[in-house]
Write a protein that holds these residues in place. Structure first.
Motif, PDB file in Angstrom:
ATOM      1  N   PHE A 148       0.835  -1.201   0.000  1.00 23.45           N
ATOM      2  CA  PHE A 148       0.000   0.000   0.000  1.00 23.45           C
ATOM      3  C   PHE A 148       0.870   1.251   0.000  1.00 23.45           C
ATOM      4  CE2 PHE A 148      -3.836  -2.378   0.843  1.00 23.45           C
ATOM      5  CZ  PHE A 148      -4.845  -1.520   0.430  1.00 23.45           C
ATOM      6  N   HIS A 149       1.970   1.194   0.758  1.00 20.26           N
ATOM      7  CA  HIS A 149       2.777   2.395   0.933  1.00 20.26           C
ATOM      8  C   HIS A 149       3.563   2.778  -0.317  1.00 20.26           C
ATOM      9  CE1 HIS A 149       5.579   5.287   2.622  1.00 20.26           C
ATOM     10  NE2 HIS A 149       6.592   4.523   2.223  1.00 20.26           N
ATOM     11  N   ILE A 150       4.231   1.813  -0.947  1.00 17.58           N
ATOM     12  CA  ILE A 150       5.218   2.127  -1.964  1.00 17.58           C
ATOM     13  C   ILE A 150       4.627   2.841  -3.165  1.00 17.58           C
ATOM     14  CG2 ILE A 150       5.012  -0.102  -3.155  1.00 17.58           C
ATOM     15  CD1 ILE A 150       8.218   2.010  -2.587  1.00 17.58           C
ATOM     16  N   VAL A 151       3.354   2.584  -3.491  1.00 19.01           N
ATOM     17  CA  VAL A 151       2.783   3.203  -4.688  1.00 19.01           C
ATOM     18  C   VAL A 151       2.629   4.707  -4.530  1.00 19.01           C
ATOM     19  CG1 VAL A 151       1.590   1.091  -5.405  1.00 19.01           C
ATOM     20  CG2 VAL A 151       0.413   2.713  -3.919  1.00 19.01           C
ATOM     21  N   PHE A 152       2.379   5.185  -3.307  1.00 17.71           N
ATOM     22  CA  PHE A 152       2.167   6.619  -3.107  1.00 17.71           C
ATOM     23  C   PHE A 152       3.470   7.416  -3.155  1.00 17.71           C
ATOM     24  CE2 PHE A 152      -1.502   4.639  -0.842  1.00 17.71           C
ATOM     25  CZ  PHE A 152      -2.471   5.021  -1.762  1.00 17.71           C
ATOM     26  N   PRO A 153       4.552   7.000  -2.465  1.00 18.59           N
ATOM     27  CA  PRO A 153       5.814   7.716  -2.649  1.00 18.59           C
ATOM     28  C   PRO A 153       6.315   7.684  -4.091  1.00 18.59           C
ATOM     29  CG  PRO A 153       5.913   6.365  -0.679  1.00 18.59           C
ATOM     30  CD  PRO A 153       4.653   5.998  -1.386  1.00 18.59           C
ATOM     31  N   ALA A 154       6.140   6.549  -4.773  1.00 20.51           N
ATOM     32  CA  ALA A 154       6.580   6.482  -6.172  1.00 20.51           C
ATOM     33  C   ALA A 154       5.850   7.527  -7.013  1.00 20.51           C
ATOM     34  CB  ALA A 154       6.330   5.075  -6.732  1.00 20.51           C
ATOM     35  N   LEU A 155       4.536   7.632  -6.821  1.00 20.94           N
ATOM     36  CA  LEU A 155       3.767   8.636  -7.550  1.00 20.94           C
ATOM     37  C   LEU A 155       4.202  10.044  -7.154  1.00 20.94           C
ATOM     38  CD1 LEU A 155       1.488   9.372  -9.479  1.00 20.94           C
ATOM     39  CD2 LEU A 155      -0.132   9.102  -7.581  1.00 20.94           C
ATOM     40  N   SER A 156       4.450  10.260  -5.860  1.00 20.12           N
ATOM     41  CA  SER A 156       4.874  11.579  -5.372  1.00 20.12           C
ATOM     42  C   SER A 156       6.217  11.985  -5.968  1.00 20.12           C
ATOM     43  CB  SER A 156       4.965  11.576  -3.846  1.00 20.12           C
ATOM     44  OG  SER A 156       3.718  11.300  -3.256  1.00 20.12           O
ATOM     45  N   ILE A 157       7.150  11.040  -6.052  1.00 22.38           N
ATOM     46  CA  ILE A 157       8.476  11.336  -6.602  1.00 22.38           C
ATOM     47  C   ILE A 157       8.345  11.820  -8.046  1.00 22.38           C
ATOM     48  CG2 ILE A 157      10.678  10.310  -7.312  1.00 22.38           C
ATOM     49  CD1 ILE A 157      10.251   8.346  -4.896  1.00 22.38           C
ATOM     50  N   GLY A 158       7.591  11.085  -8.855  1.00 21.79           N
ATOM     51  CA  GLY A 158       7.433  11.462 -10.252  1.00 21.79           C
ATOM     52  C   GLY A 158       6.665  12.752 -10.430  1.00 21.79           C
ATOM     53  N   LEU A 159       5.560  12.918  -9.684  1.00 19.39           N
ATOM     54  CA  LEU A 159       4.735  14.111  -9.842  1.00 19.39           C
ATOM     55  C   LEU A 159       5.448  15.363  -9.363  1.00 19.39           C
ATOM     56  CD1 LEU A 159       1.066  13.092  -8.915  1.00 19.39           C
ATOM     57  CD2 LEU A 159       2.073  13.504 -11.175  1.00 19.39           C
ATOM     58  N   ALA A 160       6.253  15.259  -8.296  1.00 14.74           N
ATOM     59  CA  ALA A 160       6.952  16.441  -7.778  1.00 14.74           C
ATOM     60  C   ALA A 160       7.860  17.039  -8.840  1.00 14.74           C
ATOM     61  CB  ALA A 160       7.747  16.073  -6.527  1.00 14.74           C
ATOM     62  N   SER A 161       8.607  16.201  -9.538  1.00 14.78           N
ATOM     63  CA  SER A 161       9.485  16.698 -10.599  1.00 14.78           C
ATOM     64  C   SER A 161       8.675  17.202 -11.791  1.00 14.78           C
ATOM     65  CB  SER A 161      10.445  15.594 -11.044  1.00 14.78           C
ATOM     66  OG  SER A 161      11.343  15.259 -10.001  1.00 14.78           O
ATOM     67  N   PHE A 162       7.571  16.539 -12.115  1.00 12.25           N
ATOM     68  CA  PHE A 162       6.705  16.976 -13.209  1.00 12.25           C
ATOM     69  C   PHE A 162       6.131  18.366 -12.915  1.00 12.25           C
ATOM     70  CE2 PHE A 162       2.366  16.667 -15.306  1.00 12.25           C
ATOM     71  CZ  PHE A 162       2.837  16.948 -16.576  1.00 12.25           C
ATOM     72  N   ILE A 163       5.689  18.563 -11.683  1.00 17.43           N
ATOM     73  CA  ILE A 163       5.142  19.865 -11.292  1.00 17.43           C
ATOM     74  C   ILE A 163       6.223  20.941 -11.367  1.00 17.43           C
ATOM     75  CG2 ILE A 163       4.188  21.168  -9.340  1.00 17.43           C
ATOM     76  CD1 ILE A 163       2.811  18.483  -8.501  1.00 17.43           C
ATOM     77  N   ALA A 164       7.447  20.600 -10.957  1.00 25.40           N
ATOM     78  CA  ALA A 164       8.544  21.565 -11.040  1.00 25.40           C
ATOM     79  C   ALA A 164       8.825  21.948 -12.489  1.00 25.40           C
ATOM     80  CB  ALA A 164       9.800  20.975 -10.388  1.00 25.40           C
ATOM     81  N   VAL A 165       8.783  20.982 -13.398  1.00 19.99           N
ATOM     82  CA  VAL A 165       8.982  21.280 -14.819  1.00 19.99           C
ATOM     83  C   VAL A 165       7.873  22.188 -15.335  1.00 19.99           C
ATOM     84  CG1 VAL A 165       8.996  20.260 -17.132  1.00 19.99           C
ATOM     85  CG2 VAL A 165      10.306  19.190 -15.293  1.00 19.99           C
ATOM     86  N   LEU A 166       6.626  21.896 -14.950  1.00 19.55           N
ATOM     87  CA  LEU A 166       5.497  22.715 -15.386  1.00 19.55           C
ATOM     88  C   LEU A 166       5.633  24.145 -14.887  1.00 19.55           C
ATOM     89  CD1 LEU A 166       2.554  20.213 -14.747  1.00 19.55           C
ATOM     90  CD2 LEU A 166       3.392  20.985 -16.978  1.00 19.55           C
TER      91      LEU A 166
END
Length: 470
Positions: free
Chosen positions: A21-39
């Motif tokens: 349950f835990h690992i899917v949320f940090p993985a998504l957070s890691i990718g989205l954080a960088s995506f948001i920074a690029v945006l």
């Protein structure tokens, strides 16, 4: 002895359940954080409203994922004490500091700037806000660094000595930069970006299929496919190098993954499919390709790979599990590469936003990043068994003196609570994704938390949609 084995099995199931349950949320957070920074960086450079619209929308999704990741992560720290006291006592002098470094250097960084990122649009200047967003993105990557350092040390332990009933660190450089760490860190970081990229692409495909053709939908669909086009083949190369490293330091894991029982001289075949039987010591109904195993795992035509029979029975991982978990991961990886290539071809033909068949394919592949991520972790962790610290401490020695009844009751409670809490969270996350970025012509504003003279107290406050259905 039977009761002890039951307690061990239940403790392993409980930890597997909570960490899945835990690992899917940090993985998504890691990718989205960088995506948001690029945006946000693109918006600062071009001042095109579409980038800010996407930044605000994906920040809401990030807030939900980050909140659920924190909650699910706290539980596991307690499990080390309740269920795995033997491991904590034996290896705590190494894993404890590594996890503490993660909190001090990564979590504090994220927590310190998260409020500005989510709620500071109207409080600080654009450049200061972008700096906060970068700090959050960097914090997620630093967190990945320390967590993978700790886990990799358990896979390929170095830089320690054993004194009495516990390990003593000798070289922190060797502990952190152990032999498998560079490969596992790179593999996991790229996986996190692919997880986020597939989710963004699937969200764009969903809205394209619903008839939306506004710039925000097209932009996020296009950007995510560019990301996948670059990263999916790179991940295949990194995975190959990771496999070579695993063969060197964990040969039993490779034999279990391949369902290989006998050491074949003059070249090893690759079992594409089959059903490994641990009792009969054979892989039933195997579909094999001669020499392909040697080519992939040794990069030579006649390379030799040790079979499971060359290891004592008590040191063999469960081939039935890791054989199929690896193939799920690898199979989905091939589909991701095909998806990226198809998107590139359609882009060249100017049909990227018109092909409904491709968009349906992207939508179906949306969850594949999460599935592949979980399958990869199952392969890694189940393939390490029966060791909790590879070659040093067995999993049976790591469990706390608990009864099967105690672990079973808490496991049942976890299943009920996680289903309610995270089921609700995932439902809300899907609701956000169905809503999508703001429609053209609507008023888009950054979240303000001072409308009622109050300050945000939790990340989920950034997700302003009601959970009730429209």
């Amino acid at each position: 002895m039977h009761a002890t084995q039951q307690a061990l099995d239940l403790a392993r199931i409980q930890f597997a359940f909570t960490i899945s349950f835990h690992i899917v949320f940090p993985a998504l957070s890691i990718g989205l954080a960088s995506f948001i920074a690029v945006l946000e960086g693109a918006w600062l450079k071009t001042r095109q409203p579409v980038y800010k619209e996407l930044c605000l929308f994906w920040s809401k999704v990030f807030a939900v994922a980050f909140g659920m990741g924190v909650v699910s992560g706290v539980v596991m720290s307690y499990e080390f004490g309740t269920n795995w006291g033997g491991f904590s006592s034996f290896a705590g002098s190494i894993t404890g500091p590594l996890l503490a470094y993660e909190v001090m250097t990564a979590f504090f960084l994220e927590a310190g700037f998260l409020g500005i990122m989510l709620f500071g649009w109207n409080k600080v200047g654009p450049k200061a806000h972008f700096g906060a967003t970068l700090m959050v993105a960097i914090g997620t990557l630093i967190s990945t660094f320390w967590i993978l350092a700790s886990n990799s040390w358990m896979q390929t332990p170095r830089g320690f000595r054993i004194e009495g009933d516990h390990v003593v660190p000798v070289s922190w450089f060797q502990i952190i930069f152990n032999p498998s760490f560079p490969y596992r860190l790179t593999h996991m970081a790229i996986a996190a970006f692919i997880v986020a990229g597939l989710l963004v692409a699937a969200s764009g495909a969903y809205h394209l299929l619903k008839g939306r053709r506004d710039p925000a939908i097209k932009k996020m669909f296009s950007m995510s496919l560019w990301l996948l086009l670059v990263l999916t083949p790179v991940q295949a190369v990194v995975g190959d190098q990771h496999g070579l490293n695993t063969r060197e330091y964990q040969p039993a894991k490779i034999a279990a993954i391949e369902g290989l029982w006998d050491t074949e001289k003059g070249g090893t075949a690759l079992n594409l499919f089959g059903i490994p039987d641990m009792e009969a010591e054979t892989t039933k109904y195997a579909v094999s390709i001669p020499h392909l195993g040697s080519l992939i795992l040794t990069h030579s035509w006649d390379g030799e790979i040790r079979g499971l029979k060359s290891f004592p029975k008590e040191d063999r991982p469960n081939s039935t599990i890791v054989f199929w978990s690896f193939r799920i991961m690898a199979g989905l990886g091939v589909l991701m590469i095909l998806l990226s290539a198809a998107g590139f071809v359609l882009r060249r033909k100017n049909k990227l936003f018109e092909s409904k068949m491709f968009q349906r394919f992207v939508l179906v592949m949306g969850p594949s990043g999460f599935i592949s991520l979980l399958a990869g972790w199952v392969t890694t962790e189940a393939g390490r068994q029966p060791w909790v610290v590879y070659g040093v401490m067995r999993t049976a020695q790591a469990v706390s003196p608990v009864t099967a009844q105690q672990v079973g009751v808490t496991l049942l409670v976890f299943v009920v609570v996680y289903t309610l809490v995270f089921g609700t969270g995932i439902y809300y996350l899907l609701k956000l994704l169905r809503t999508g970025p703001a429609l053209p012509g609507t008023i888009t504003h950054a979240p303000r938390m001072d409308d009622d003279n109050h300050t945000a107290r939790r990340p989920l406050s950034a997700a302003t949609h009601s959970i009730e259905g429209a």
